[in-house]
Write a protein that holds these residues in place. Structure first.
Motif, PDB file in Angstrom:
ATOM      1  N   HIS A  14      -0.881  -9.621   3.460  1.00 33.71           N
ATOM      2  CA  HIS A  14       0.616  -8.807   4.269  1.00 33.71           C
ATOM      3  C   HIS A  14       1.412  -9.592   3.850  1.00 33.71           C
ATOM      4  O   HIS A  14       3.023  -9.035   4.467  1.00 33.71           O
ATOM      5  CB  HIS A  14       0.245  -8.163   5.274  1.00 33.71           C
ATOM      6  CG  HIS A  14      -1.088  -7.368   4.982  1.00 33.71           C
ATOM      7  ND1 HIS A  14      -2.397  -7.518   4.910  1.00 33.71           N
ATOM      8  CD2 HIS A  14      -1.478  -5.570   4.356  1.00 33.71           C
ATOM      9  CE1 HIS A  14      -3.540  -6.381   4.673  1.00 33.71           C
ATOM     10  NE2 HIS A  14      -2.827  -5.175   4.213  1.00 33.71           N
TER      11      HIS A  14
ATOM     12  N   ASP B 253     -14.214 -11.971  -5.974  1.00 28.03           N
ATOM     13  CA  ASP B 253     -14.107 -11.255  -4.079  1.00 28.03           C
ATOM     14  C   ASP B 253     -14.731 -10.822  -3.383  1.00 28.03           C
ATOM     15  O   ASP B 253     -15.291 -10.179  -3.403  1.00 28.03           O
ATOM     16  CB  ASP B 253     -12.605 -10.612  -4.486  1.00 28.03           C
ATOM     17  CG  ASP B 253     -12.492 -10.639  -3.083  1.00 28.03           C
ATOM     18  OD1 ASP B 253     -12.742 -10.311  -2.063  1.00 28.03           O
ATOM     19  OD2 ASP B 253     -10.832 -10.689  -2.834  1.00 28.03           O
TER      20      ASP B 253
ATOM     21  N   PHE C  83     -15.837  -5.153   3.809  1.00 25.73           N
ATOM     22  CA  PHE C  83     -16.082  -4.027   2.944  1.00 25.73           C
ATOM     23  C   PHE C  83     -18.197  -4.226   3.500  1.00 25.73           C
ATOM     24  O   PHE C  83     -18.730  -4.622   1.977  1.00 25.73           O
ATOM     25  CB  PHE C  83     -15.762  -4.257   1.422  1.00 25.73           C
ATOM     26  CG  PHE C  83     -14.446  -4.039   2.018  1.00 25.73           C
ATOM     27  CD1 PHE C  83     -14.169  -2.694   0.764  1.00 25.73           C
ATOM     28  CD2 PHE C  83     -13.550  -4.899   1.474  1.00 25.73           C
ATOM     29  CE1 PHE C  83     -12.576  -2.818   0.870  1.00 25.73           C
ATOM     30  CE2 PHE C  83     -12.954  -4.421   1.962  1.00 25.73           C
ATOM     31  CZ  PHE C  83     -11.734  -3.290   0.780  1.00 25.73           C
TER      32      PHE C  83
ATOM     33  N   LYS D 220      -7.217  -8.084   9.036  1.00 23.24           N
ATOM     34  CA  LYS D 220      -8.303  -7.134   9.130  1.00 23.24           C
ATOM     35  C   LYS D 220      -9.483  -7.011  10.847  1.00 23.24           C
ATOM     36  O   LYS D 220      -8.946  -7.936  11.355  1.00 23.24           O
ATOM     37  CB  LYS D 220      -8.942  -8.126   7.922  1.00 23.24           C
ATOM     38  CG  LYS D 220      -9.288  -6.866   7.075  1.00 23.24           C
ATOM     39  CD  LYS D 220     -10.221  -6.702   5.806  1.00 23.24           C
ATOM     40  CE  LYS D 220      -9.639  -6.713   4.331  1.00 23.24           C
ATOM     41  NZ  LYS D 220     -10.201  -7.121   3.271  1.00 23.24           N
TER      42      LYS D 220
ATOM     43  N   MET E  79     -14.722  -7.173  -6.683  1.00 21.29           N
ATOM     44  CA  MET E  79     -14.420  -7.793  -5.570  1.00 21.29           C
ATOM     45  C   MET E  79     -16.344  -6.512  -4.952  1.00 21.29           C
ATOM     46  O   MET E  79     -16.656  -5.718  -5.223  1.00 21.29           O
ATOM     47  CB  MET E  79     -13.673  -6.572  -4.086  1.00 21.29           C
ATOM     48  CG  MET E  79     -13.604  -7.284  -3.007  1.00 21.29           C
ATOM     49  SD  MET E  79     -12.619  -6.052  -1.851  1.00 21.29           S
ATOM     50  CE  MET E  79     -14.009  -5.260  -1.533  1.00 21.29           C
TER      51      MET E  79
ATOM     52  N   ARG F  26      -4.431 -13.381  -0.273  1.00 23.30           N
ATOM     53  CA  ARG F  26      -4.671 -11.391  -0.541  1.00 23.30           C
ATOM     54  C   ARG F  26      -4.119 -11.599   1.210  1.00 23.30           C
ATOM     55  O   ARG F  26      -4.547 -11.325   2.073  1.00 23.30           O
ATOM     56  CB  ARG F  26      -5.223 -10.919  -0.797  1.00 23.30           C
ATOM     57  CG  ARG F  26      -5.089  -8.845  -0.794  1.00 23.30           C
ATOM     58  CD  ARG F  26      -5.876  -8.341  -1.491  1.00 23.30           C
ATOM     59  NE  ARG F  26      -5.290  -6.886  -1.415  1.00 23.30           N
ATOM     60  CZ  ARG F  26      -5.094  -5.904  -0.883  1.00 23.30           C
ATOM     61  NH1 ARG F  26      -5.485  -6.279   0.713  1.00 23.30           N
ATOM     62  NH2 ARG F  26      -4.879  -4.768  -0.480  1.00 23.30           N
TER      63      ARG F  26
ATOM     64  N   ASP G 203      -4.458  -1.916  -6.928  1.00 22.12           N
ATOM     65  CA  ASP G 203      -6.099  -2.006  -5.879  1.00 22.12           C
ATOM     66  C   ASP G 203      -6.323  -0.625  -6.350  1.00 22.12           C
ATOM     67  O   ASP G 203      -5.838   0.075  -5.827  1.00 22.12           O
ATOM     68  CB  ASP G 203      -4.736  -2.234  -4.717  1.00 22.12           C
ATOM     69  CG  ASP G 203      -6.533  -2.495  -3.941  1.00 22.12           C
ATOM     70  OD1 ASP G 203      -7.336  -1.908  -4.389  1.00 22.12           O
ATOM     71  OD2 ASP G 203      -6.578  -3.351  -3.158  1.00 22.12           O
TER      72      ASP G 203
ATOM     73  N   LEU H  48     -10.870 -15.045  -5.373  1.00 20.25           N
ATOM     74  CA  LEU H  48      -9.561 -13.830  -4.406  1.00 20.25           C
ATOM     75  C   LEU H  48     -10.821 -13.651  -3.000  1.00 20.25           C
ATOM     76  O   LEU H  48     -11.259 -13.444  -3.310  1.00 20.25           O
ATOM     77  CB  LEU H  48      -9.112 -13.165  -5.168  1.00 20.25           C
ATOM     78  CG  LEU H  48      -7.992 -11.794  -4.654  1.00 20.25           C
ATOM     79  CD1 LEU H  48      -6.922 -12.700  -4.326  1.00 20.25           C
ATOM     80  CD2 LEU H  48      -7.863 -10.895  -5.526  1.00 20.25           C
TER      81      LEU H  48
ATOM     82  N   PHE I  66      -4.613   1.014   6.630  1.00 18.74           N
ATOM     83  CA  PHE I  66      -4.795   0.544   8.247  1.00 18.74           C
ATOM     84  C   PHE I  66      -3.773  -0.682   9.165  1.00 18.74           C
ATOM     85  O   PHE I  66      -3.380  -0.705   9.924  1.00 18.74           O
ATOM     86  CB  PHE I  66      -6.112  -0.121   8.830  1.00 18.74           C
ATOM     87  CG  PHE I  66      -6.158  -2.324   7.901  1.00 18.74           C
ATOM     88  CD1 PHE I  66      -6.597  -2.322   6.718  1.00 18.74           C
ATOM     89  CD2 PHE I  66      -6.339  -2.584   8.782  1.00 18.74           C
ATOM     90  CE1 PHE I  66      -6.381  -3.461   6.189  1.00 18.74           C
ATOM     91  CE2 PHE I  66      -6.143  -4.311   8.714  1.00 18.74           C
ATOM     92  CZ  PHE I  66      -6.489  -4.074   7.464  1.00 18.74           C
ATOM     93  N   SER I  67      -3.153  -1.246   7.555  1.00 26.07           N
ATOM     94  CA  SER I  67      -1.933  -1.889   8.733  1.00 26.07           C
ATOM     95  C   SER I  67      -0.647  -1.410   8.001  1.00 26.07           C
ATOM     96  O   SER I  67      -0.061  -1.849   9.155  1.00 26.07           O
ATOM     97  CB  SER I  67      -2.581  -3.148   7.604  1.00 26.07           C
ATOM     98  OG  SER I  67      -1.817  -3.953   6.476  1.00 26.07           O
TER      99      SER I  67
ATOM    100  N   GLY J 127      -9.485 -11.841   0.901  1.00 25.42           N
ATOM    101  CA  GLY J 127      -8.375 -11.828   1.656  1.00 25.42           C
ATOM    102  C   GLY J 127      -8.925 -11.164   2.951  1.00 25.42           C
ATOM    103  O   GLY J 127      -9.910 -10.400   3.252  1.00 25.42           O
TER     104      GLY J 127
ATOM    105  N   ASN K  90      -7.626  -4.929  -9.744  1.00 24.26           N
ATOM    106  CA  ASN K  90      -8.216  -5.396  -8.574  1.00 24.26           C
ATOM    107  C   ASN K  90      -9.343  -4.506  -8.470  1.00 24.26           C
ATOM    108  O   ASN K  90      -8.498  -3.292  -7.947  1.00 24.26           O
ATOM    109  CB  ASN K  90      -7.155  -5.681  -7.310  1.00 24.26           C
ATOM    110  CG  ASN K  90      -7.449  -5.780  -6.236  1.00 24.26           C
ATOM    111  OD1 ASN K  90      -8.609  -6.737  -5.984  1.00 24.26           O
ATOM    112  ND2 ASN K  90      -7.354  -5.419  -5.081  1.00 24.26           N
TER     113      ASN K  90
ATOM    114  N   VAL L 192     -12.424  -3.018  -6.559  1.00 22.52           N
ATOM    115  CA  VAL L 192     -12.361  -2.920  -5.204  1.00 22.52           C
ATOM    116  C   VAL L 192     -14.350  -2.436  -5.266  1.00 22.52           C
ATOM    117  O   VAL L 192     -15.184  -2.729  -4.365  1.00 22.52           O
ATOM    118  CB  VAL L 192     -12.131  -2.301  -3.334  1.00 22.52           C
ATOM    119  CG1 VAL L 192     -11.533  -3.373  -3.105  1.00 22.52           C
ATOM    120  CG2 VAL L 192     -12.567  -0.788  -4.012  1.00 22.52           C
TER     121      VAL L 192
ATOM    122  N   ASN M  32       0.860  -1.062   0.112  1.00 25.22           N
ATOM    123  CA  ASN M  32      -0.058   0.145  -0.212  1.00 25.22           C
ATOM    124  C   ASN M  32       0.571   0.915  -0.106  1.00 25.22           C
ATOM    125  O   ASN M  32       1.640   1.052   1.065  1.00 25.22           O
ATOM    126  CB  ASN M  32      -1.056  -0.283   0.939  1.00 25.22           C
ATOM    127  CG  ASN M  32      -2.412  -1.411   1.618  1.00 25.22           C
ATOM    128  OD1 ASN M  32      -3.027  -0.978  -0.085  1.00 25.22           O
ATOM    129  ND2 ASN M  32      -2.648  -1.641   2.109  1.00 25.22           N
TER     130      ASN M  32
END
Ligand code: PMM
Length: 276
Positions: free
Chosen positions: A252, A166, A171, A202, A122, A250, A83, A196, A17-18, A198, A102, A104, A11
């Motif tokens: 990290h 996805d 979300f 989260k 997604m 997906r 993304d 996919l 957030f992560s 993710g 990708n 969303v 990212n």
């Protein structure tokens, strides 16, 4: 079990957030992407806009400025996805070497068709800014599956050469919605489309781990466990998704994911599940 592909996340944002702020510098983002490749990532997903709950939209020109140099450097080493929710950013990233969009927002299929690249649809309920404001479904699994199948039909009609679906964990979904979707991943897999998923780091994992500790509901509880303490939950859900037959996860934490998937893969001689 066929081992799913592993998509590693980079990212290039100040506020994800992560990993927000860690890879805003292009050199740091490229180094992170190369490290993920060394750890075993099959695809690296480069994003320039945070879609965490409550996030503010980013100007598309700024978003493209963030992702293009990173895509350009990484695509020589690995398949790169971008993304994004913006057609102009998808176009700029594909021109720089990305071959998967990708999305969303599940709305850019015409762009993917025009560019002749892959596309991930997604599911998201609403917009990142408001999506966690009391999301409701009658039957979350049926509604998400129906939405994705309908988007895929539109994408195929437009001529997209490669389509993924996805469920969009987190979300516009409560913990219970996320768990229902994970419990019924087989419904998505049975569409015959590559899935996919993710879950990595989260919020619902933080809430579940806190709930296990008896913290959720306690007025003075410290709340969800921090992002950096969600690895076990991330790995458990990845293994679960792999057993359900998803085609890509997906994440990290690529090295840990590859190791965890190897441990439970019956085809892997190191696995306790291996025959003999
Ligand atoms: N999650 C995030 C961002 N992009 N894309 C897909 N296809 N699926 C996801 O679950 C997903 C995504 C949020 O995580 P991040 O902020 O760490 O990238």
């Amino acid at each position: 079990m066929t081992r799913p592909l592993v998509m590693g996340v980079v990212n290039v944002t100040p506020d994800s957030f992560s990993d927000g702020g860690r890879y805003l510098d292009p050199d740091a983002a490229v180094a992170r992407g190369l490290a993920l490749v060394a750890e075993g990532a099959d695809v690296v997903d480069v994003g320039g806009e945070s879609t965490r709950p409550g996030a503010e939209p980013v100007d598309p020109d700024e978003e493209a400025r963030r992702v293009v140099p990173v895509v350009d450097a990484l695509h020589r080493h690995v398949r790169v996805s971008v993304d994004t929710r913006r057609g102009s950013v998808a176009r700029a990233a594909v021109a720089a070497g990305a071959t998967l969009v990708n999305d969303v927002s599940a709305s850019l299929y015409d762009v993917a068709a025009d560019l002749g690249v892959g596309w991930v649809a997604m599911h998201m309920r609403g917009e990142p800014g408001t999506m966690q404001d009391d999301p409701r479904y009658d039957d979350v699994v049926a509604e998400v599956t129906g939405f994705l199948v309908e988007r895929v039909a539109a994408a195929r009609a437009a001529g997209v050469p490669e389509v993924w679906i996805d469920p969009g964990i987190g979300f516009g979904k409560t913990i219970d919605h996320n768990l229902a979707l994970l419990a019924h991943l087989d419904r998505l897999v049975s569409t015959g489309l590559p899935v996919l998923v993710g879950t990595s780091r989260k919020r619902f994992l933080g809430d579940l781990l806190a709930r296990a500790d008896g913290q959720i509901g306690a007025a003075d509880g410290p709340g969800p466990v921090p992002v950096d303490d969600r690895l076990e939950g991330s790995l458990a859900t990845v293994v679960w998704a792999a057993r359900a037959g998803v085609t890509m996860v997906r994440v990290h934490d690529v090295a840990a994911t590859v190791a965890a998937l190897g441990r439970v893969d019956a085809d892997d001689p190191r696995s306790p599940a291996a025959p003999g």
